[in-house]
Motif scaffolding. Structure first.
Motif, PDB file in Angstrom:
ATOM      1  N   GLN A   1      17.614 -33.278 -25.740  1.00 59.28           N
ATOM      2  CA  GLN A   1      17.014 -32.211 -26.538  1.00 59.28           C
ATOM      3  C   GLN A   1      16.796 -32.660 -27.982  1.00 59.28           C
ATOM      4  O   GLN A   1      15.736 -32.414 -28.573  1.00 59.28           O
ATOM      5  CB  GLN A   1      17.915 -30.976 -26.509  1.00 59.28           C
ATOM      6  CG  GLN A   1      17.358 -29.803 -27.308  1.00 59.28           C
ATOM      7  CD  GLN A   1      18.328 -28.635 -27.361  1.00 59.28           C
ATOM      8  OE1 GLN A   1      19.212 -28.517 -26.535  1.00 59.28           O
ATOM      9  NE2 GLN A   1      18.153 -27.772 -28.350  1.00 59.28           N
ATOM     10  N   ILE A   2      17.796 -33.339 -28.553  1.00 57.78           N
ATOM     11  CA  ILE A   2      17.658 -33.843 -29.922  1.00 57.78           C
ATOM     12  C   ILE A   2      16.541 -34.875 -29.987  1.00 57.78           C
ATOM     13  O   ILE A   2      15.728 -34.888 -30.919  1.00 57.78           O
ATOM     14  CB  ILE A   2      18.993 -34.445 -30.412  1.00 57.78           C
ATOM     15  CG1 ILE A   2      20.053 -33.345 -30.547  1.00 57.78           C
ATOM     16  CG2 ILE A   2      18.803 -35.166 -31.750  1.00 57.78           C
ATOM     17  CD1 ILE A   2      21.453 -33.863 -30.831  1.00 57.78           C
TER      18      ILE A   2
ATOM     19  N   GLN B   1      13.279 -33.145 -30.062  1.00 58.22           N
ATOM     20  CA  GLN B   1      13.043 -32.550 -31.381  1.00 58.22           C
ATOM     21  C   GLN B   1      12.538 -33.600 -32.369  1.00 58.22           C
ATOM     22  O   GLN B   1      11.653 -33.327 -33.187  1.00 58.22           O
ATOM     23  CB  GLN B   1      14.329 -31.919 -31.915  1.00 58.22           C
ATOM     24  CG  GLN B   1      14.677 -30.578 -31.309  1.00 58.22           C
ATOM     25  CD  GLN B   1      15.947 -30.013 -31.928  1.00 58.22           C
ATOM     26  OE1 GLN B   1      17.051 -30.287 -31.477  1.00 58.22           O
ATOM     27  NE2 GLN B   1      15.772 -29.226 -32.960  1.00 58.22           N
TER      28      GLN B   1
ATOM     29  N   ASP C   1       8.936 -34.059 -32.330  1.00 57.47           N
ATOM     30  CA  ASP C   1       8.105 -32.950 -32.787  1.00 57.47           C
ATOM     31  C   ASP C   1       7.753 -33.130 -34.259  1.00 57.47           C
ATOM     32  O   ASP C   1       8.349 -33.951 -34.969  1.00 57.47           O
ATOM     33  CB  ASP C   1       8.842 -31.616 -32.603  1.00 57.47           C
ATOM     34  CG  ASP C   1       8.981 -31.238 -31.136  1.00 57.47           C
ATOM     35  OD1 ASP C   1       8.210 -31.772 -30.323  1.00 57.47           O
ATOM     36  OD2 ASP C   1       9.863 -30.405 -30.825  1.00 57.47           O
TER      37      ASP C   1
ATOM     38  N   LEU D   1       8.499 -31.738 -37.391  1.00 55.85           N
ATOM     39  CA  LEU D   1       9.504 -30.850 -37.964  1.00 55.85           C
ATOM     40  C   LEU D   1       9.150 -30.484 -39.399  1.00 55.85           C
ATOM     41  O   LEU D   1       8.645 -31.313 -40.158  1.00 55.85           O
ATOM     42  CB  LEU D   1      10.885 -31.524 -37.937  1.00 55.85           C
ATOM     43  CG  LEU D   1      11.385 -32.023 -36.562  1.00 55.85           C
ATOM     44  CD1 LEU D   1      12.753 -32.681 -36.724  1.00 55.85           C
ATOM     45  CD2 LEU D   1      11.456 -30.884 -35.567  1.00 55.85           C
TER      46      LEU D   1
ATOM     47  N   ASP E   1      13.465 -27.100 -40.120  1.00 59.11           N
ATOM     48  CA  ASP E   1      13.861 -27.767 -38.872  1.00 59.11           C
ATOM     49  C   ASP E   1      14.795 -28.940 -39.143  1.00 59.11           C
ATOM     50  O   ASP E   1      15.751 -29.168 -38.394  1.00 59.11           O
ATOM     51  CB  ASP E   1      12.623 -28.273 -38.129  1.00 59.11           C
ATOM     52  CG  ASP E   1      11.698 -27.156 -37.678  1.00 59.11           C
ATOM     53  OD1 ASP E   1      12.197 -26.054 -37.393  1.00 59.11           O
ATOM     54  OD2 ASP E   1      10.472 -27.397 -37.624  1.00 59.11           O
TER      55      ASP E   1
ATOM     56  N   LEU F   1      18.491 -29.538 -37.655  1.00 62.39           N
ATOM     57  CA  LEU F   1      18.761 -30.729 -36.858  1.00 62.39           C
ATOM     58  C   LEU F   1      19.916 -31.526 -37.450  1.00 62.39           C
ATOM     59  O   LEU F   1      20.787 -32.024 -36.720  1.00 62.39           O
ATOM     60  CB  LEU F   1      17.508 -31.602 -36.766  1.00 62.39           C
ATOM     61  CG  LEU F   1      17.659 -32.891 -35.938  1.00 62.39           C
ATOM     62  CD1 LEU F   1      17.996 -32.575 -34.494  1.00 62.39           C
ATOM     63  CD2 LEU F   1      16.394 -33.733 -36.014  1.00 62.39           C
TER      64      LEU F   1
END
Length: 518
Positions: free
Chosen positions: A139-140, A143, A146, A148, A152, A156
């Motif tokens: 998941q990290i 992210q 993405d 950010l 975000d 994070l």
């Protein structure tokens, strides 16, 4: 792994035979005795991993047996078992540092749970932490791929610090290495994010996060205005990383309640000269230099470069229209801290009390200069532990406790963090170039542009020009600048030290904590 040995002392031990058999079937070795004196003697003569102790035995009581066993081996886990639910017995047993407390009648699973909780806790926690991070890893990673925004990134980074602390004691070194690589990847992406957005934030082209120069306007002023007649205590602990705050939080939470935990972005350079002056002045460094030419110090000026913070704060409060009583105290050594702690109640009538505590900064620099500190703080977990130990014995905790007694509202924050540097980057500058390992300001600087964040025109990021050709370069991730002459010596000397001034999550994403009395 050797068999776990259990000593069980109870004057009705024969009635507990089913429990003993249950544990033996689970692979434990159980030595059973029916009195405290024999239990003490056996514990002195033999090794046991854990002890079950009946509280109500004739002769030597359970509490007396407990005391004698702890005198012989303070680390031995002892589980007290009793029929009594009287509070004073529980308190006395807990005060004698028992590991658990069970009320009769106990069932076999209660016993098994207590054993695992005390003997297998580290392994079980490590396994659960590892599996938890394994689920979060992907998941990290997604992210990080993405696009950010600044919010975000703070979320994070909080998540990464959480797993850093969780994995700190992990027995799975392979997973710790996987996490370290993900940290490196995150910092690489964060550096790209800063390069793309930092100048736009400062010039109003993009929506910007709260930063050093507008912290008072956006965060501190609203708190002051919302607390009525109550005093506000602002503790600025220099050089405090977010993970260090999380390490101190449990201790501080004993007497203060965390109301809100936010983060803001330090300006560049992430150094006290720039970031902390910007906080108190409410201005970017070039604006401070222009408005206060007699107070702003250049890189090459002798003496301290943060000697006018109180003057900057006075001007900032006036510009914000805040006609309040306030105090400012800076602590740079132990004796100064003790003096302020002794007279702390004198601050109770001020609406705002600012306490700047430099010790974490001194600790960071000492980490570079002192070989003993180098050994004590060889990595981030050790650095956090050293910070915790200092805090527990410092005048700062006494000040916070006294402030809590006065009531009011509390802010804990900092000016920048630090990063543990690993990789040297060669740079060449003339003799007027500053000595900081994470940023350089000067002219005629030679470096590999791909290895740094460069600002050719200081006006673009509101930094002072010391001559017409001044420009700034910042080390990124965990790099540090080294001159080619005597290169190997300085690489060895500074590698694995904690430095600040450059671009990394650890330096730029920093805590702003609001607290109240319990």
């Amino acid at each position: 792994m050797s068999q776990v040995r259990i000593l069980w002392a109870d004057d009705e031990i024969d009635l507990l035979k089913p429990h003993v058999l249950f544990l033996e079937q689970k692979g434990y070795e159980v030595v059973a005795v029916n009195n405290g004196a024999e239990a003490v003697e056996l514990a002195e003569e033999q090794h046991f991993d854990i002890v079950f102790l009946d509280e109500n035995m004739p002769g030597l009581s359970g509490l007396e047996t407990l005391q004698k066993m702890k005198e012989n081996d303070a680390t031995l886990p002892i589980i007290m078992i009793t029929k009594s639910e009287e509070e004073h017995i529980m308190e006395e047993a807990i005060g004698s540092k028992i590991s658990d407390y069970l009320i009769k009648p106990v069932n076999p699973n209660q016993i098994l749970l207590s054993i695992k909780k005390n003997l297998d806790k580290n392994r079980l926690v490590s396994e659960r932490t590892t599996s938890g991070y394994q689920r979060q890893f992907q998941q990290i990673g997604m992210q990080l791929n993405d696009r950010l925004d600044y919010h975000d990134w703070t979320e994070l980074y909080k998540k990464l610090v959480y797993w850093d602390l969780e994995l700190e004691d992990s027995q799975d070194k392979g997973m710790s290495e996987v996490f370290r690589m993900q940290q490196i990847d995150a910092n690489n992406q964060f550096v790209r994010f800063i390069k793309e957005n930092y100048e736009d934030w400062l010039n109003g082209i993009e929506e910007a996060p709260v930063m050093s120069h507008n912290l008072f306007q956006n965060k501190v002023k609203p708190i002051i205005e919302s607390t009525g007649d109550k005093p506000v205590f602002l503790f600025l602990i220099d050089n405090l990383r977010y993970d260090q705050w999380k390490t101190l939080q449990p201790r501080i939470s004993e007497f203060l309640r965390v109301e809100d935990e936010e983060m803001f972005y330090s300006i560049l350079p992430t150094a006290t000269h720039y970031a902390r002056n910007a906080i108190f002045a409410g201005l970017m460094p070039s604006e401070i230099a222009r408005r206060f030419p007699d107070m702003w110090k250049t890189e090459n000026d002798e003496g301290g470069k943060n000697n006018h913070e109180a003057d900057f704060l006075a001007s900032n409060l006036k510009r914000m229209g805040m006609d309040i009583s306030w105090s400012y105290n800076k602590i740079t050594n132990l004796n100064a801290g003790k003096r302020l702690a002794d007279s702390f109640f004198e601050l109770k009538d001020n609406k705002l009390n600012v306490i700047v505590y430099n010790f974490v900064d001194m600790l960071s620099h000492a980490r570079t200069e002192m070989e003993v500190i180098k050994e004590l703080a060889d990595d981030s977990p050790a650095y956090r532990s050293l910070t915790q130990s200092w805090f527990d014995h410092s005048p700062l905790i006494e000040m916070m406790q006294k402030a809590a007694e006065m009531g009011g509202h509390f802010i804990i924050t900092t000016d920048h963090g630090t990063v543990r540097v690993e990789d040297p980057v060669k740079i060449v500058g003339d003799r007027n170039t500053n000595t900081n390992l994470r940023y350089k300001a000067g002219r005629n600087l030679n470096y590999n542009e791909k290895e740094v964040y460069e600002v050719r025109d200081p006006d673009d990021v509101f930094l002072p020009k010391y001559n017409v050709s001044t420009h700034y370069v910042f080390a990124t991730k965990d790099d540090f600048f080294v001159y080619p002459n005597n290169y190997n010596h300085f690489v060895k000397y500074y590698r694995h030290t904690f430095q600040h001034g450059g671009v990394s999550m650890e330096e730029m994403l920093i805590p702003f904590i609001s607290l109240s009395t319990k």
